[in-house]
Design a protein around this motif. Structure first.
Motif, PDB file in Angstrom:
ATOM      1  N   THR A 147     -10.281   0.314   3.927  1.00 42.17           N
ATOM      2  CA  THR A 147      -9.613  -0.877   4.441  1.00 42.17           C
ATOM      3  C   THR A 147     -10.449  -2.114   4.130  1.00 42.17           C
ATOM      4  O   THR A 147     -11.644  -2.152   4.444  1.00 42.17           O
ATOM      5  CB  THR A 147      -9.397  -0.751   5.963  1.00 42.17           C
ATOM      6  N   HIS A 148      -9.809  -3.095   3.526  1.00 40.64           N
ATOM      7  CA  HIS A 148     -10.468  -4.362   3.226  1.00 40.64           C
ATOM      8  C   HIS A 148      -9.626  -5.482   3.809  1.00 40.64           C
ATOM      9  O   HIS A 148      -8.397  -5.395   3.850  1.00 40.64           O
ATOM     10  CB  HIS A 148     -10.600  -4.570   1.717  1.00 40.64           C
ATOM     11  N   TYR A 149     -10.316  -6.540   4.224  1.00 41.04           N
ATOM     12  CA  TYR A 149      -9.632  -7.697   4.810  1.00 41.04           C
ATOM     13  C   TYR A 149     -10.018  -8.964   4.060  1.00 41.04           C
ATOM     14  O   TYR A 149     -11.101  -9.050   3.485  1.00 41.04           O
ATOM     15  CB  TYR A 149     -10.011  -7.858   6.293  1.00 41.04           C
TER      16      TYR A 149
ATOM     17  N   THR B 141      -5.618 -11.085   6.681  1.00 42.73           N
ATOM     18  CA  THR B 141      -4.720  -9.981   6.364  1.00 42.73           C
ATOM     19  C   THR B 141      -5.498  -8.892   5.625  1.00 42.73           C
ATOM     20  O   THR B 141      -6.607  -9.131   5.152  1.00 42.73           O
ATOM     21  CB  THR B 141      -3.506 -10.452   5.535  1.00 42.73           C
ATOM     22  N   ASN B 142      -4.897  -7.722   5.569  1.00 41.16           N
ATOM     23  CA  ASN B 142      -5.532  -6.625   4.825  1.00 41.16           C
ATOM     24  C   ASN B 142      -5.186  -6.746   3.352  1.00 41.16           C
ATOM     25  O   ASN B 142      -4.221  -7.398   2.973  1.00 41.16           O
ATOM     26  CB  ASN B 142      -5.101  -5.266   5.389  1.00 41.16           C
TER      27      ASN B 142
ATOM     28  N   SER C  95      -6.135  -1.622  -1.687  1.00 39.16           N
ATOM     29  CA  SER C  95      -7.398  -0.989  -2.065  1.00 39.16           C
ATOM     30  C   SER C  95      -7.125   0.223  -2.951  1.00 39.16           C
ATOM     31  O   SER C  95      -6.235   1.018  -2.668  1.00 39.16           O
ATOM     32  CB  SER C  95      -8.162  -0.563  -0.815  1.00 39.16           C
TER      33      SER C  95
ATOM     34  N   ALA D 289      -8.363  -5.725  -3.481  1.00 39.98           N
ATOM     35  CA  ALA D 289      -9.675  -6.029  -2.910  1.00 39.98           C
ATOM     36  C   ALA D 289     -10.767  -6.089  -3.977  1.00 39.98           C
ATOM     37  O   ALA D 289     -11.717  -6.860  -3.854  1.00 39.98           O
ATOM     38  CB  ALA D 289     -10.045  -5.000  -1.849  1.00 39.98           C
TER      39      ALA D 289
ATOM     40  N   SER E 183      -1.737 -10.535   0.971  1.00 46.35           N
ATOM     41  CA  SER E 183      -1.763  -9.087   1.219  1.00 46.35           C
ATOM     42  C   SER E 183      -1.443  -8.279  -0.045  1.00 46.35           C
ATOM     43  O   SER E 183      -1.746  -7.094  -0.104  1.00 46.35           O
ATOM     44  CB  SER E 183      -0.792  -8.721   2.340  1.00 46.35           C
TER      45      SER E 183
END
Length: 167
Positions: A74-76, A65-66, A69, A114, A110
């Motif tokens: 975008t970080h996963y 999932t993302n 941030s 991050a 989620s």
């Protein structure tokens, strides 16, 4: 002749009374032996051995999932999660509620930041939240029961990451 029959009848009555008394004593002894006698509590070593024999790990699979941030990029996160239980029946229940458990875990993942999710303290807190969420789902039958029962031994004893990657 009447006198000869009376002693025989009284002997029979005495024998029947003795037999009934013996049966009552045997019944009382059996009841004490099987129901009322004190039973020794299992030792900590016996409890540990039983837990070890009943330990079961349930693989929930992979989650991707993302993440939240702060800088807009975008970080996963990709994790694999294992649940630990000491009750073999729990695995069937987990499989029954798998969509709800996975959904709750994805929501928890989620919501993570991050920048902070890689910190050990945050990971430990996340494991505890996943455990609480999974136990809540299992103890309330997916939310059917309004308040979860208080139980010393929850269905899920621990949660582990078998893989943890943040990008």
């Amino acid at each position: 002749m009447a006198e000869e029959k009376k002693p025989g009848k009284s002997k029979r009555v005495i024998i029947v009374i003795i037999a009934i008394v013996v049966l009552l004593i045997a019944g009382a002894g059996g009841t004490w032996w099987f129901i009322l006698r004190p039973v020794t509590a299992p030792s900590p070593a016996q409890i540990a051995k039983e837990k070890l024999q009943n330990t079961k790990f349930i693989n929930l699979g992979s989650f991707v999932t993302n993440l939240q941030s702060s800088n807009g990029s975008t970080h996963y996160i990709q994790v694999q999660i294992q649940l630990k239980t000491y009750n073999s029946v729990v695995e069937t229940t987990v499989k029954s509620f798998m969509p709800e458990i996975r959904n709750g875990i994805l929501m928890l993942l989620s919501a993570q930041n991050a920048d902070k999710v890689s910190e050990p303290a945050v990971r430990d807190q996340l494991l505890q939240e996943i455990k609480r969420q999974a136990n809540n789902t299992l103890e309330t039958d997916g939310g059917v029961v309004k308040s979860p029962p208080t139980e010393k031994n929850p269905p899920i004893a621990a949660v582990y990451f078998s893989s943890f990657v943040v990008q």
